[in-house]
Design a protein around this motif. Structure first.
Motif, PDB file in Angstrom:
ATOM      1  N   THR A   8     -10.984  26.748  58.004  1.00  0.00           N
ATOM      2  CA  THR A   8      -9.387  26.854  57.626  1.00  0.00           C
ATOM      3  C   THR A   8      -9.278  28.324  56.832  1.00  0.00           C
ATOM      4  N   LEU A  79      -8.556  27.450  61.933  1.00  0.00           N
ATOM      5  CA  LEU A  79      -7.235  26.962  61.893  1.00  0.00           C
ATOM      6  C   LEU A  79      -6.576  28.039  60.837  1.00  0.00           C
ATOM      7  N   GLN A  81      -3.557  28.272  58.409  1.00  0.00           N
ATOM      8  CA  GLN A  81      -2.508  27.475  57.952  1.00  0.00           C
ATOM      9  C   GLN A  81      -1.513  28.259  56.876  1.00  0.00           C
TER      10      GLN A  81
END
Length: 144
Positions: A8, A79, A81
């Motif tokens: 992430t 990911l 974010q």
């Protein structure tokens, strides 16, 4: 027991950065399911404020992921974010991009042309690499 994971990356503009990284790696940005998002809003499980539009598509404001074209069995999902705070110090974790048969210098030049910033070149024994920062300042290394 062995676990799987995703990487992430915090980002001020997750969809823009996901596009950059997908291009950099030759990966794919996950598609947005606009019907699902609208259904979540209609059912009261999300609000319009939870969404934004990116490249003409309704997406979750919180972020998006990218995947290797051969799927999650080949490489973990990444990911991107949304976070509101700016990056201020060196990453404690970064991605090492292995270029395989592609010339790492050519890859570095391509990434710089697309907004990466050159930080430094390094070597240890027979290994050499270039450290860059992506357009939002996250470090990455490029090597064979």
């Amino acid at each position: 027991m062995a676990y799987t994971f995703q990487v992430t990356i915090d980002s001020a503009e997750p969809h823009v950065l996901a596009d950059w990284w997908a291009d950099a790696l030759g990966w794919e940005v996950e598609s947005s399911d606009e019907a699902f998002i609208r259904r979540m809003i209609e059912d009261g499980r999300a609000t319009e404020e939870d969404t934004t539009t990116h490249r003409g598509t309704l997406v979750w404001k919180a972020g998006t992921g990218i995947r290797h074209p051969e799927g999650l069995d080949r490489a973990p999902r990444v990911l991107f974010q949304y976070v509101s705070d700016a990056k201020t110090v060196k990453n404690r974790v970064h991605l090492d991009v292995r270029t395989g048969s592609d010339d790492p210098k050519a890859v570095v030049e391509r990434l710089i042309a697309k907004g990466a910033r050159h930080l430094h070149d390094a070597s240890q024994g027979p290994y050499t690499w270039t450290t860059l920062a992506d357009p939002q300042g996250n470090e990455l290394c490029v090597s064979h």
